[in-house]
Motif scaffolding. Structure first.
Motif, PDB file in Angstrom:
ATOM      1  N   ARG A  67      18.160  51.083 -44.796  1.00 24.62           N
ATOM      2  CA  ARG A  67      16.850  50.509 -45.127  1.00 24.62           C
ATOM      3  C   ARG A  67      16.674  49.137 -44.497  1.00 24.62           C
ATOM      4  O   ARG A  67      17.638  48.477 -44.135  1.00 24.62           O
ATOM      5  N   VAL A  68      15.442  48.703 -44.407  1.00 19.98           N
ATOM      6  CA  VAL A  68      15.115  47.351 -43.943  1.00 19.98           C
ATOM      7  C   VAL A  68      14.387  46.653 -45.079  1.00 19.98           C
ATOM      8  O   VAL A  68      13.384  47.141 -45.588  1.00 19.98           O
ATOM      9  N   ARG A  69      14.916  45.517 -45.494  1.00 19.45           N
ATOM     10  CA  ARG A  69      14.291  44.751 -46.575  1.00 19.45           C
ATOM     11  C   ARG A  69      13.578  43.549 -45.968  1.00 19.45           C
ATOM     12  O   ARG A  69      14.125  42.850 -45.127  1.00 19.45           O
ATOM     13  N   ARG A  70      12.334  43.346 -46.411  1.00 20.35           N
ATOM     14  CA  ARG A  70      11.540  42.225 -45.914  1.00 20.35           C
ATOM     15  C   ARG A  70      11.201  41.281 -47.068  1.00 20.35           C
ATOM     16  O   ARG A  70      11.094  41.711 -48.210  1.00 20.35           O
ATOM     17  N   GLN A  71      10.972  40.026 -46.718  1.00 23.32           N
ATOM     18  CA  GLN A  71      10.607  39.012 -47.714  1.00 23.32           C
ATOM     19  C   GLN A  71       9.087  38.995 -47.886  1.00 23.32           C
ATOM     20  O   GLN A  71       8.352  39.134 -46.912  1.00 23.32           O
ATOM     21  N   PRO A  72       8.587  38.812 -49.101  1.00 21.03           N
ATOM     22  CA  PRO A  72       7.138  38.744 -49.301  1.00 21.03           C
ATOM     23  C   PRO A  72       6.583  37.417 -48.794  1.00 21.03           C
ATOM     24  O   PRO A  72       7.284  36.410 -48.747  1.00 21.03           O
ATOM     25  N   PHE A  73       5.325  37.435 -48.407  1.00 21.31           N
ATOM     26  CA  PHE A  73       4.637  36.187 -48.097  1.00 21.31           C
ATOM     27  C   PHE A  73       4.462  35.419 -49.399  1.00 21.31           C
ATOM     28  O   PHE A  73       4.127  36.003 -50.442  1.00 21.31           O
ATOM     29  N   ALA A  74       4.664  34.115 -49.358  1.00 16.28           N
ATOM     30  CA  ALA A  74       4.529  33.281 -50.555  1.00 16.28           C
ATOM     31  C   ALA A  74       3.100  33.354 -51.076  1.00 16.28           C
ATOM     32  O   ALA A  74       2.142  33.119 -50.332  1.00 16.28           O
ATOM     33  N   ASN A  75       2.947  33.735 -52.334  1.00 13.22           N
ATOM     34  CA  ASN A  75       1.650  33.814 -53.017  1.00 13.22           C
ATOM     35  C   ASN A  75       0.667  34.743 -52.302  1.00 13.22           C
ATOM     36  O   ASN A  75      -0.532  34.577 -52.441  1.00 13.22           O
ATOM     37  N   ASN A  76       1.219  35.684 -51.494  1.00 13.23           N
ATOM     38  CA  ASN A  76       0.390  36.661 -50.780  1.00 13.23           C
ATOM     39  C   ASN A  76      -0.586  36.005 -49.800  1.00 13.23           C
ATOM     40  O   ASN A  76      -1.685  36.493 -49.584  1.00 13.23           O
TER      41      ASN A  76
END
Length: 143
Positions: A67-76
């Motif tokens: 799998r590839v895990r990505r970080q969310p954008f801060a506060n979308n």
């Protein structure tokens, strides 16, 4: 009667009818367009609807097994430096919302320009030829 060719009195009959209708009905359509904030990369309002609306940064992919895990954008919020200038030009073509829509941002634009247009035409024709009491021919045409 066509002299010396055919005497069609009581032997040739024809009928033709045509009907044409052009109809236009107003049919407003409800669609979804990006809000002013969304056009600038601010999708934080979607977080009120749940984690399913979290936007992830495609540049932060880290392989974890298969799998590839990505970080969310801060506060979308997508930084303006990460938004393509081409995409910004396309976003200018979208109108702004003209109604509140659903909480998830869907159905926020009603368009009165759409409509239903119906063109209908029909014709019917028939030709009967009576050569004698026992020999008759007819032709039908319809659309």
């Amino acid at each position: 009667l066509i002299p010396k060719i055919v005497d069609g009195r009581n032997k040739v009959f024809f009928f033709f009818a045509y009907e044409g209708i052009k109809d236009a009905l107003p049919a407003p359509a409800t669609t979804t367009v990006p809000t002013v904030a969304e056009k600038g990369g601010n999708l934080s309002a979607l977080l009120n609807e749940g984690a399913a609306y979290q936007i992830f940064d495609p540049a932060t992919g880290v392989a974890e097994g298969a799998r590839v895990r990505r970080q969310p954008f801060a506060n979308n919020i997508i930084p303006s430096s990460r938004i393509s200038p081409i995409a910004l030009n396309y976003l200018k073509l979208y109108p702004d919302p003209n109604q509140p829509g659903r909480p998830d941002g869907q159905d926020n634009f009603i368009s009165m320009t759409n409509g239903e247009k119906n063109d209908f035409y029909n014709y019917l024709g028939r030709l009967d030829l009576n050569f004698s009491d026992r020999h008759k021919l007819f032709f039908n045409a319809r659309h």
